[in-house]
Design a protein around this motif. Structure first.
Motif, PDB file in Angstrom:
ATOM      1  N   MET A  47       0.792  -1.220   0.000  1.00  0.00           N
ATOM      2  CA  MET A  47       0.000   0.000   0.000  1.00  0.00           C
ATOM      3  C   MET A  47       0.828   1.275   0.000  1.00  0.00           C
ATOM      4  O   MET A  47       0.296   2.362  -0.242  1.00  0.00           O
ATOM      5  N   ALA A  48       2.140   1.173   0.301  1.00  0.00           N
ATOM      6  CA  ALA A  48       2.927   2.395   0.484  1.00  0.00           C
ATOM      7  C   ALA A  48       4.312   2.264  -0.125  1.00  0.00           C
ATOM      8  O   ALA A  48       4.864   1.167  -0.244  1.00  0.00           O
ATOM      9  N   ASP A  49       4.865   3.404  -0.496  1.00  0.00           N
ATOM     10  CA  ASP A  49       6.220   3.435  -1.051  1.00  0.00           C
ATOM     11  C   ASP A  49       7.269   3.133   0.017  1.00  0.00           C
ATOM     12  O   ASP A  49       8.275   2.502  -0.259  1.00  0.00           O
ATOM     13  N   LYS A  50       7.025   3.624   1.239  1.00  0.00           N
ATOM     14  CA  LYS A  50       7.981   3.406   2.321  1.00  0.00           C
ATOM     15  C   LYS A  50       7.249   3.018   3.597  1.00  0.00           C
ATOM     16  O   LYS A  50       6.138   3.490   3.852  1.00  0.00           O
ATOM     17  N   ILE A  51       7.923   2.194   4.394  1.00  0.00           N
ATOM     18  CA  ILE A  51       7.396   1.783   5.698  1.00  0.00           C
ATOM     19  C   ILE A  51       8.270   2.405   6.780  1.00  0.00           C
ATOM     20  O   ILE A  51       9.506   2.294   6.741  1.00  0.00           O
ATOM     21  N   VAL A  52       7.636   3.063   7.758  1.00  0.00           N
ATOM     22  CA  VAL A  52       8.326   3.516   8.965  1.00  0.00           C
ATOM     23  C   VAL A  52       7.785   2.659  10.105  1.00  0.00           C
ATOM     24  O   VAL A  52       6.609   2.742  10.448  1.00  0.00           O
ATOM     25  N   TYR A  53       8.653   1.841  10.669  1.00  0.00           N
ATOM     26  CA  TYR A  53       8.232   0.805  11.614  1.00  0.00           C
ATOM     27  C   TYR A  53       8.744   1.156  13.006  1.00  0.00           C
ATOM     28  O   TYR A  53       9.953   1.303  13.222  1.00  0.00           O
ATOM     29  N   THR A  54       7.826   1.281  13.965  1.00  0.00           N
ATOM     30  CA  THR A  54       8.209   1.648  15.335  1.00  0.00           C
ATOM     31  C   THR A  54       7.948   0.536  16.345  1.00  0.00           C
ATOM     32  O   THR A  54       8.033   0.768  17.551  1.00  0.00           O
TER      33      THR A  54
END
Length: 366
Positions: free
Chosen positions: A224-231
């Motif tokens: 669904m997204a170009d980049k993943i920011v995972y916390t």
């Protein structure tokens, strides 16, 4: 073309700040949150006008003026000053260690007397400290260690101080003034109305999906997204393929009392080994509440197991080595960024989380 520029996993401070910053520059973001609420561990629950810090007390403090001005855009902060007490077998001591503490412990009234007392007790450690116990004694002496550090620390970490590495306590704050302000930072306070106001304003206008576990179907979310920011926890992202990182857990018991004041202060640490909890938080004192009732929360350290909330990374040599292996694995992934205390396997104060998220957003937008 994918629907979102960024999919941010986790709606705590790191995720919310990053999402706000990139969305303000026109990026299309989706925040997914495993819990039923946004805000991560600073989430508050309002009961009878009292904002309960649902995952333990949080006091915002920083010496970075830009960070202080940043958070005050989204919430008005009060003038709360953290001045906790330590309860050792019914005897109360002021924290952090200062002249009030030394007077309560030894009856000394001058800094010179306190310095001499601590110096004499420190001198029993004549070699490089080999564990946390020796490190603590070498810094503050035996009396303070035994009454105010030993029991609390062993409860917190679930092991003897002699089994904990010395580097966990590299230094301990010792003040030879009558000052009970726990933090040295210039700016300090709690959002008036609770931390939800801060998080809600940060995420205003951004799509947030609650009760969604990214790790249940990573492939679908990634599409669904170009980049993943995972916390989240970095080892869980990789399905614990290299082994489990270790954490300490917490368990909270909240109680309501038909009185207006239970303990007279927001936080009391219980530093003996016999009391099973580490501290009691009385939430109304964070905002100078005058309600006729009060709520307290007892915090119990807990053994962490997979599926529990991870609170404190256990930063020993073994875990740091494993984290570095996961970090190498992460660098092989494209369009994936790890951030925050769980993604980076480190303890962060809130202002440092914000600084880190702002730096990442600036880097992504340049």
């Amino acid at each position: 073309m994918k629907k979102y520029d960024y999919l941010i996993v986790g709606s705590g401070l790191f995720g919310a700040v990053f999402a706000h910053e990139v969305a303000a520059k026109g990026k299309h973001c989706l925040v997914v949150e495993r819990r039923a609420h946004a805000g991560g561990n600073i989430y508050c629950q309002n009961r009878e006008g009292i904002n309960i810090h649902f995952y333990g007390g949080h006091i915002f403090h920083t010496s970075d003026r830009s960070v202080w001005e940043y958070v005050n855009q989204f919430a008005e902060f009060n003038h709360y000053i953290n001045s906790p007490l330590a309860n050792y077998k019914g005897k109360l001591y002021n924290l952090p260690f200062n002249m009030n503490t030394f007077y309560e412990m030894w009856g000394v009234t001058t800094p010179k007397e306190a310095v001499e007392r601590i110096a004499a007790q420190r001198s029993i450690i004549t070699h490089e400290p080999r564990n946390l116990e020796e490190q603590a004694i070498s810094l503050v002496g035996m009396d303070i260690y035994e009454k105010l550090i030993k029991g609390y620390t062993e409860k917190q970490w679930g092991r003897k101080c002699t089994e904990l590495p010395a580097f966990i306590i590299k230094r301990l704050p010792v003040r030879y003034t009558y000052d009970n302000n726990y933090f040295n930072d210039r700016y300090q306070g709690v959002p008036i109305g609770g931390y939800n106001i801060l998080i809600n304003h940060l995420l205003e206008g951004i799509e947030v999906r609650l009760d969604c576990d990214f790790n249940q179907d990573q492939t679908a979310w990634k599409s669904m997204a170009d980049k993943i920011v995972y916390t989240g926890t970095i080892d869980e992202y990789f399905d614990y393929g290299l082994g489990e990182l270790e954490y300490r857990g917490l368990r909270f018991e909240t109680e309501r009392y038909e009185i207006d004041n239970y303990q007279g202060v927001a936080a009391v640490n219980y530093t003996d080994s016999e009391t099973p909890y580490t501290r009691i938080i009385e939430h109304k004192h964070f905002e100078f509440g005058t309600q006729p009732v009060t709520y307290i929360t007892k915090e119990y350290p807990a053994v962490w197991k997979r599926g529990d909330e991870a609170y404190y990374p256990i930063n020993n040599t073994k875990n740091q080595k494993l984290y570095q292996q996961y970090l190498m694995k992460a660098k092989q992934e494209q369009n994936l960024i790890f951030g925050g205390r769980l993604g980076e396997y480190k303890y962060y104060d809130m202002d440092k989380v914000i600084q880190s998220a702002l730096r990442l957003a600036e880097k992504e937008l340049c």
